[in-house]
Design a protein around this motif. Structure first.
Motif, PDB file in Angstrom:
ATOM      1  N   ARG A  26      37.932  42.051  31.737  1.00  0.00           N
ATOM      2  CA  ARG A  26      36.571  42.106  31.179  1.00  0.00           C
ATOM      3  C   ARG A  26      35.569  42.002  32.334  1.00  0.00           C
ATOM      4  NH1 ARG A  26      35.438  43.561  26.384  1.00  0.00           N
ATOM      5  NH2 ARG A  26      34.085  41.860  25.754  1.00  0.00           N
ATOM      6  N   SER A  27      34.327  42.426  32.082  1.00  0.00           N
ATOM      7  CA  SER A  27      33.285  42.141  33.075  1.00  0.00           C
ATOM      8  C   SER A  27      33.081  40.633  33.160  1.00  0.00           C
ATOM      9  CB  SER A  27      31.979  42.858  32.702  1.00  0.00           C
ATOM     10  OG  SER A  27      31.546  42.462  31.409  1.00  0.00           O
ATOM     11  N   GLU A  28      33.068  39.976  31.998  1.00  0.00           N
ATOM     12  CA  GLU A  28      33.076  38.520  31.892  1.00  0.00           C
ATOM     13  C   GLU A  28      33.495  38.184  30.472  1.00  0.00           C
ATOM     14  OE1 GLU A  28      29.167  36.983  32.601  1.00  0.00           O
ATOM     15  OE2 GLU A  28      28.205  38.482  31.358  1.00  0.00           O
ATOM     16  N   THR A  29      34.045  37.011  30.260  1.00  0.00           N
ATOM     17  CA  THR A  29      34.437  36.638  28.907  1.00  0.00           C
ATOM     18  C   THR A  29      33.335  35.812  28.250  1.00  0.00           C
ATOM     19  OG1 THR A  29      35.537  34.604  29.616  1.00  0.00           O
ATOM     20  CG2 THR A  29      36.889  36.619  29.524  1.00  0.00           C
ATOM     21  N   LEU A  44      41.333  38.715  34.094  1.00  0.00           N
ATOM     22  CA  LEU A  44      40.704  39.285  35.290  1.00  0.00           C
ATOM     23  C   LEU A  44      39.289  39.700  34.923  1.00  0.00           C
ATOM     24  CD1 LEU A  44      40.686  40.585  38.160  1.00  0.00           C
ATOM     25  CD2 LEU A  44      41.754  42.606  37.129  1.00  0.00           C
ATOM     26  N   THR A  45      38.271  39.188  35.650  1.00  0.00           N
ATOM     27  CA  THR A  45      36.888  39.566  35.381  1.00  0.00           C
ATOM     28  C   THR A  45      36.210  40.051  36.652  1.00  0.00           C
ATOM     29  OG1 THR A  45      35.837  37.407  35.817  1.00  0.00           O
ATOM     30  CG2 THR A  45      36.770  37.738  33.625  1.00  0.00           C
ATOM     31  N   SER A  46      35.205  40.902  36.460  1.00  0.00           N
ATOM     32  CA  SER A  46      34.457  41.416  37.609  1.00  0.00           C
ATOM     33  C   SER A  46      33.261  40.538  37.949  1.00  0.00           C
ATOM     34  CB  SER A  46      33.991  42.851  37.338  1.00  0.00           C
ATOM     35  OG  SER A  46      33.144  42.901  36.204  1.00  0.00           O
ATOM     36  N   ARG A  47      32.897  39.629  37.035  1.00  0.00           N
ATOM     37  CA  ARG A  47      31.786  38.707  37.279  1.00  0.00           C
ATOM     38  C   ARG A  47      32.238  37.278  37.014  1.00  0.00           C
ATOM     39  NH1 ARG A  47      28.328  42.602  34.371  1.00  0.00           N
ATOM     40  NH2 ARG A  47      28.158  41.189  32.600  1.00  0.00           N
ATOM     41  N   GLY A  48      31.442  36.314  37.506  1.00  0.00           N
ATOM     42  CA  GLY A  48      31.732  34.909  37.252  1.00  0.00           C
ATOM     43  C   GLY A  48      32.305  34.204  38.457  1.00  0.00           C
ATOM     44  N   PRO A  64      46.771  31.928  34.609  1.00  0.00           N
ATOM     45  CA  PRO A  64      46.156  32.475  35.819  1.00  0.00           C
ATOM     46  C   PRO A  64      44.883  33.244  35.485  1.00  0.00           C
ATOM     47  CG  PRO A  64      48.507  32.960  35.755  1.00  0.00           C
ATOM     48  CD  PRO A  64      48.131  32.434  34.400  1.00  0.00           C
ATOM     49  N   CYS A  65      43.887  33.139  36.344  1.00  0.00           N
ATOM     50  CA  CYS A  65      42.618  33.833  36.126  1.00  0.00           C
ATOM     51  C   CYS A  65      42.014  34.190  37.483  1.00  0.00           C
ATOM     52  CB  CYS A  65      41.660  32.935  35.339  1.00  0.00           C
ATOM     53  SG  CYS A  65      40.034  33.652  35.056  1.00  0.00           S
ATOM     54  N   VAL A  66      41.571  35.434  37.610  1.00  0.00           N
ATOM     55  CA  VAL A  66      40.836  35.862  38.800  1.00  0.00           C
ATOM     56  C   VAL A  66      39.446  36.264  38.334  1.00  0.00           C
ATOM     57  CG1 VAL A  66      40.686  37.543  40.672  1.00  0.00           C
ATOM     58  CG2 VAL A  66      42.915  36.622  40.006  1.00  0.00           C
ATOM     59  N   CYS A  67      38.433  35.534  38.785  1.00  0.00           N
ATOM     60  CA  CYS A  67      37.049  35.765  38.355  1.00  0.00           C
ATOM     61  C   CYS A  67      36.215  36.339  39.498  1.00  0.00           C
ATOM     62  CB  CYS A  67      36.415  34.448  37.905  1.00  0.00           C
ATOM     63  SG  CYS A  67      36.893  33.941  36.264  1.00  0.00           S
ATOM     64  N   GLY A  68      35.185  37.094  39.122  1.00  0.00           N
ATOM     65  CA  GLY A  68      34.224  37.576  40.110  1.00  0.00           C
ATOM     66  C   GLY A  68      34.806  38.607  41.059  1.00  0.00           C
ATOM     67  N   CYS A  69      35.736  39.436  40.573  1.00  0.00           N
ATOM     68  CA  CYS A  69      36.312  40.486  41.421  1.00  0.00           C
ATOM     69  C   CYS A  69      35.376  41.701  41.369  1.00  0.00           C
ATOM     70  CB  CYS A  69      37.710  40.852  40.923  1.00  0.00           C
ATOM     71  SG  CYS A  69      38.614  41.953  42.003  1.00  0.00           S
ATOM     72  N   GLU A  70      34.315  41.647  42.173  1.00  0.00           N
ATOM     73  CA  GLU A  70      33.248  42.638  42.070  1.00  0.00           C
ATOM     74  C   GLU A  70      33.652  44.018  42.581  1.00  0.00           C
ATOM     75  OE1 GLU A  70      29.763  40.908  43.894  1.00  0.00           O
ATOM     76  OE2 GLU A  70      29.248  39.935  41.996  1.00  0.00           O
ATOM     77  N   ALA A  71      34.817  44.114  43.231  1.00  0.00           N
ATOM     78  CA  ALA A  71      35.300  45.427  43.672  1.00  0.00           C
ATOM     79  C   ALA A  71      35.697  46.298  42.487  1.00  0.00           C
ATOM     80  CB  ALA A  71      36.498  45.260  44.609  1.00  0.00           C
ATOM     81  N   LEU A  72      35.940  45.678  41.324  1.00  0.00           N
ATOM     82  CA  LEU A  72      36.298  46.444  40.129  1.00  0.00           C
ATOM     83  C   LEU A  72      35.077  47.177  39.588  1.00  0.00           C
ATOM     84  CD1 LEU A  72      38.503  43.947  38.066  1.00  0.00           C
ATOM     85  CD2 LEU A  72      39.190  45.442  39.931  1.00  0.00           C
ATOM     86  N   ARG A  73      35.243  48.454  39.294  1.00  0.00           N
ATOM     87  CA  ARG A  73      34.192  49.236  38.651  1.00  0.00           C
ATOM     88  C   ARG A  73      34.688  49.628  37.266  1.00  0.00           C
ATOM     89  NH1 ARG A  73      34.800  50.753  43.745  1.00  0.00           N
ATOM     90  NH2 ARG A  73      35.941  52.671  43.257  1.00  0.00           N
ATOM     91  N   LEU A  74      34.272  48.821  36.286  1.00  0.00           N
ATOM     92  CA  LEU A  74      34.773  49.003  34.925  1.00  0.00           C
ATOM     93  C   LEU A  74      34.152  50.220  34.266  1.00  0.00           C
ATOM     94  CD1 LEU A  74      34.732  45.291  33.768  1.00  0.00           C
ATOM     95  CD2 LEU A  74      36.754  46.732  33.916  1.00  0.00           C
ATOM     96  N   THR A  75      35.004  51.024  33.613  1.00  0.00           N
ATOM     97  CA  THR A  75      34.562  52.128  32.778  1.00  0.00           C
ATOM     98  C   THR A  75      35.192  51.932  31.407  1.00  0.00           C
ATOM     99  OG1 THR A  75      36.414  53.496  33.540  1.00  0.00           O
ATOM    100  CG2 THR A  75      34.345  53.670  34.764  1.00  0.00           C
ATOM    101  N   ASP A  76      35.171  52.948  30.571  1.00  0.00           N
ATOM    102  CA  ASP A  76      35.742  52.829  29.235  1.00  0.00           C
ATOM    103  C   ASP A  76      37.263  52.802  29.316  1.00  0.00           C
ATOM    104  OD1 ASP A  76      35.828  52.702  26.448  1.00  0.00           O
ATOM    105  OD2 ASP A  76      36.021  54.889  26.280  1.00  0.00           O
ATOM    106  N   ARG A  77      37.858  51.663  28.993  1.00  0.00           N
ATOM    107  CA  ARG A  77      39.309  51.492  28.962  1.00  0.00           C
ATOM    108  C   ARG A  77      39.977  51.725  30.311  1.00  0.00           C
ATOM    109  NH1 ARG A  77      40.356  48.651  24.403  1.00  0.00           N
ATOM    110  NH2 ARG A  77      38.778  49.243  22.898  1.00  0.00           N
ATOM    111  N   ALA A  78      39.290  51.425  31.410  1.00  0.00           N
ATOM    112  CA  ALA A  78      39.863  51.602  32.740  1.00  0.00           C
ATOM    113  C   ALA A  78      38.979  50.898  33.760  1.00  0.00           C
ATOM    114  CB  ALA A  78      39.983  53.084  33.082  1.00  0.00           C
ATOM    115  N   PHE A  79      39.516  50.728  34.973  1.00  0.00           N
ATOM    116  CA  PHE A  79      38.677  50.317  36.083  1.00  0.00           C
ATOM    117  C   PHE A  79      39.133  51.036  37.344  1.00  0.00           C
ATOM    118  CE2 PHE A  79      41.995  46.948  36.358  1.00  0.00           C
ATOM    119  CZ  PHE A  79      42.311  46.995  37.706  1.00  0.00           C
TER     120      PHE A  79
END
Length: 503
Positions: A26-29, A44-48, A64-79
């Motif tokens: 998610r971008s964030e939960t 796994l989130t791209s923010r936080g 396990p949780c990885v937060c704030g992985c800003e390298a991910l560019r989320l699109t519809d059903r993919a990154f």
């Protein structure tokens, strides 16, 4: 954790029921995603950051949780992401993925995993630690399962039970939303009546798991909008329906009603808005329902001959009058529910110190409190003026890397600022009530350096997520060994253990 990538909580739950292991991306939960977090192997989130919703919830569950992985560019059903080798990669829903919550690595494909074990050697070390330490170690737990797991790890009580997490299952969110969307007091009472037995069942399970140990129950803390759909998503959905001539008019009307309510609840800075005790003062019937559920659960467990020790925590108090009014509400409802037991059954009412003003005026607040629990996540946020959801993913990493700050203050307690407020509050509170119980329940409760501070400040306990309890037990013993040493706390403790004094 390893699994296949999914991009919404409903899919995570459905695929997990079908026997597939999933990683929720998610971008964030938000609280609405809780059922997906429960179903997933990891998040796994791209923010936080360290104290974002995903991190706190996953840590409490041992996921396990990885937060704030800003390298991910989320699109519809993919990154899309660029790998460490410079390769552009797209991960689609259903693709295999692994995450390492300790290092923050995101790995394409599955990795070989094994369950961690408590070895006999570690259990011996923990037994030695328990003989030495004076600081009690509690846990942050919101379910009977988490409470039982923490107790198996040596937790001596629950320092924080977040009641809002009990509202977040898929079957309960609609009832909570009905309570929030109620147009009349009667409609709200109807929804609260449905939530009451659910809350009572939750508390009974936790009391049974912690039989003979204290359980600190925090009344509803977050702003109500967190239980409703995102406003931007609702606007997009309305535009989509308006573009469909044959759209169901009743559905459109329900959507308009929901959007109006979300806009009504919208605040420019909701974390400093209508939440915590402010919510309980404006809408006391919500807190009344929770308090009634607590003491109904108490009665039920007393009939089972259980040793029940509830502590009722009022969140976000900044003024003594807020706690005074809330304590009166707790006392009234407890007397009403307990009946003849009210004269003999003992419980405590206290507050979470997370507003700087509360720390500064702790002497006044202590007149109405049996305990102080320092919510160091929010206290750090408000003392520094850093948004804990934004800072870690933006400037805070730069601050730590360039030595502007020695540590991330959301991971290691800031002794000079936040620590001074805690010491100030403890001193002033105990000047009014010498036996005032004090502890911390923020994420710092599982950090070694922060535990050293808590020991030195004279706190009674630290509270951390279940899976950090063993670490906290050892750190508390190291702090005791270092007492009186002029060396740096960690160095002194390490020297003490090495010299054999722990044995």
């Amino acid at each position: 954790a390893s699994g296949v990538a999914v991009f919404d909580a409903d899919t995570a739950e459905a695929w997990a029921r079908a026997g597939r292991k999933v990683i929720l991306v998610r971008s964030e939960t938000t609280p609405e995603d809780i059922h997906g977090v429960l179903a997933a192997e990891g998040v796994l989130t791209s923010r936080g950051g360290m104290t974002s919703h995903a991190a706190v919830v996953a840590r409490g569950m041992g996921k396990p949780c990885v937060c704030g992985c800003e390298a991910l560019r989320l699109t519809d059903r993919a990154f899309a992401v660029t790998t460490a080798d410079g390769e552009a990669v797209t991960v689609r829903e259903g693709d295999a993925l692994s995450i390492d919550g300790a290092t923050g690595r995101v790995i394409l494909g599955e990795v070989s995993l094994r369950e961690p074990e408590l070895t006999g050697e570690l259990e011996q070390l923990l037994a030695w630690a328990d003989e030495i330490r004076t600081l009690e170690v509690y846990t942050n737990a919101d379910t009977p399962e988490d409470a039982a797991k923490a107790r198996s790890f040596g937790a001596e009580g629950i320092g924080l039970c977040r009641t809002e997490h009990m509202f977040m299952s898929a079957e309960r969110v609609p009832v909570v939303q009905a309570m929030i969307l109620a147009e009349t007091a009667e409609e709200r009472a109807e929804a609260l009546a449905k939530l009451l037995p659910m809350q009572q069942e939750d508390f009974e399970g936790i009391f049974r798991a912690m039989d003979g140990l204290p359980v600190t129950i925090r009344l509803l803390d977050p702003p109500l909008h967190e239980f409703l759909p995102n406003m931007e998503q609702l606007v997009v959905e309305r535009e989509r329906l308006n573009g469909q001539p044959d759209a169901d008019p009743d559905r459109k009307e329900r959507l308009e009603k929901l959007l109006r309510k979300v806009r009504t609840l919208h605040e420019m800075n909701p974390m400093l808005g209508t939440r915590g005790c402010r919510l309980g003062l404006v809408l006391p019937d919500i807190y009344e329902m929770q308090i009634e559920a607590v003491f109904r659960a108490v009665l039920s467990c007393l009939r089972e001959q259980l040793d029940v020790r509830p502590d009722i925590m009022i969140p976000l108090v900044g003024h003594a009058n807020e706690l005074k009014r809330m304590r009166e509400l707790v006392t009234r409802k407890a007397d009403e529910v307990l009946g003849e037991f009210a004269r003999t059954f003992r419980y405590r009412v206290g507050t979470m110190i997370e507003v700087p003003r509360a720390a500064v005026t702790a002497g006044d607040i202590a007149q109405h409190a049996d305990f102080f629990s320092f919510g160091t996540n929010d206290l750090t946020q408000m003392t520094f003026g850093y948004s804990r959801d934004d800072a870690e993913g933006k400037f805070l990493t730069h601050y730590v890397e360039t030595k502007l700050l020695p540590d991330n203050p959301f991971q290691v307690l800031d002794r000079d600022g936040v620590g001074t407020l805690i010491e100030w509050a403890v001193e002033r509170g105990r000047a009014v009530k010498p036996k005032l119980k004090t502890g911390i329940c923020g994420e710092h409760g599982g950090d070694k350096q922060s535990i050293f501070f808590c020991h030195g400040a004279g706190l009674d306990y630290v509270s951390c997520s279940p899976y950090r309890v063993p670490l906290a037990r050892i750190a508390a013993a190291q702090a005791q060994l270092a007492l009186g040493s002029t060396a740096a706390p960690e160095t002194a403790a390490e020297e003490a253990v090495t010299s054999g004094r722990s044995a």
